[in-house]
Design a protein around this motif. Structure first.
Motif, PDB file in Angstrom:
ATOM      1  N   ALA A   1      -8.244  14.647 -28.157  1.00  0.00           N
ATOM      2  CA  ALA A   1      -9.555  15.183 -27.793  1.00  0.00           C
ATOM      3  C   ALA A   1     -10.632  14.098 -27.714  1.00  0.00           C
ATOM      4  N   SER A   2     -10.559  13.126 -28.594  1.00  0.00           N
ATOM      5  CA  SER A   2     -11.579  12.076 -28.607  1.00  0.00           C
ATOM      6  C   SER A   2     -10.903  10.716 -28.666  1.00  0.00           C
ATOM      7  N   ALA A   3     -11.676   9.685 -28.433  1.00  0.00           N
ATOM      8  CA  ALA A   3     -11.134   8.330 -28.458  1.00  0.00           C
ATOM      9  C   ALA A   3     -10.513   7.998 -29.817  1.00  0.00           C
ATOM     10  N   LEU A   4     -11.063   8.555 -30.877  1.00  0.00           N
ATOM     11  CA  LEU A   4     -10.552   8.266 -32.217  1.00  0.00           C
ATOM     12  C   LEU A   4      -9.237   8.990 -32.516  1.00  0.00           C
ATOM     13  N   SER A   5      -9.020  10.118 -31.867  1.00  0.00           N
ATOM     14  CA  SER A   5      -7.815  10.892 -32.155  1.00  0.00           C
ATOM     15  C   SER A   5      -6.717  10.680 -31.120  1.00  0.00           C
ATOM     16  N   GLN A   6      -6.936   9.789 -30.163  1.00  0.00           N
ATOM     17  CA  GLN A   6      -5.944   9.586 -29.120  1.00  0.00           C
ATOM     18  C   GLN A   6      -4.706   8.871 -29.643  1.00  0.00           C
ATOM     19  N   VAL A   7      -3.564   9.330 -29.179  1.00  0.00           N
ATOM     20  CA  VAL A   7      -2.284   8.718 -29.509  1.00  0.00           C
ATOM     21  C   VAL A   7      -1.477   8.547 -28.226  1.00  0.00           C
ATOM     22  N   TRP A   8      -0.514   7.630 -28.265  1.00  0.00           N
ATOM     23  CA  TRP A   8       0.376   7.398 -27.132  1.00  0.00           C
ATOM     24  C   TRP A   8       1.527   8.385 -27.184  1.00  0.00           C
ATOM     25  N   ARG A   9       1.934   8.883 -26.018  1.00  0.00           N
ATOM     26  CA  ARG A   9       3.073   9.794 -25.893  1.00  0.00           C
ATOM     27  C   ARG A   9       3.885   9.391 -24.663  1.00  0.00           C
ATOM     28  N   TRP A  10       5.107   9.884 -24.593  1.00  0.00           N
ATOM     29  CA  TRP A  10       5.923   9.683 -23.398  1.00  0.00           C
ATOM     30  C   TRP A  10       6.561  11.001 -22.987  1.00  0.00           C
ATOM     31  N   ARG A  11       6.917  11.086 -21.723  1.00  0.00           N
ATOM     32  CA  ARG A  11       7.701  12.219 -21.233  1.00  0.00           C
ATOM     33  C   ARG A  11       8.693  11.688 -20.207  1.00  0.00           C
ATOM     34  N   LEU A  12       9.848  12.326 -20.151  1.00  0.00           N
ATOM     35  CA  LEU A  12      10.876  11.995 -19.174  1.00  0.00           C
ATOM     36  C   LEU A  12      10.775  13.040 -18.067  1.00  0.00           C
ATOM     37  N   VAL A  13      10.532  12.572 -16.842  1.00  0.00           N
ATOM     38  CA  VAL A  13      10.289  13.460 -15.719  1.00  0.00           C
ATOM     39  C   VAL A  13      11.432  13.322 -14.716  1.00  0.00           C
ATOM     40  N   ALA A  14      12.001  14.459 -14.302  1.00  0.00           N
ATOM     41  CA  ALA A  14      13.081  14.481 -13.312  1.00  0.00           C
ATOM     42  C   ALA A  14      12.517  14.216 -11.919  1.00  0.00           C
ATOM     43  N   ALA A  15      13.412  13.980 -10.966  1.00  0.00           N
ATOM     44  CA  ALA A  15      13.005  13.697  -9.588  1.00  0.00           C
ATOM     45  C   ALA A  15      12.206  14.844  -8.981  1.00  0.00           C
TER      46      ALA A  15
END
Length: 61
Positions: free
Chosen positions: A10-24
């Motif tokens: 929600a905010s710059a302080l609470s931001q975290v990195w995430r990943w997702r695997l996306v199909a074609a």
């Protein structure tokens, strides 16, 4: 397929990195399920997933 790395929160302080695997077809088929405080940790999580293979056991609980 491709891995997508992004920041969420929600905010710059609470931001975290995430990943997702996306199909074609654009559908998400897997995601990180947790946030990482550093991009390096997020990329390491991707490498762990990429390191699985046909010898990785499947366990029913």
């Amino acid at each position: 397929m491709r891995f997508v790395v992004y920041k969420s929160g929600a905010s710059a302080l609470s931001q975290v990195w995430r990943w997702r695997l996306v199909a074609a077809n654009g559908k998400t088929i897997a995601d990180s399920a947790e946030g990482y405080y550093s991009k390096a940790d997020c990329l390491h999580g991707i490498e762990l997933v990429k390191g699985t293979n046909v010898l990785t056991p499947v366990v029913e609980v």
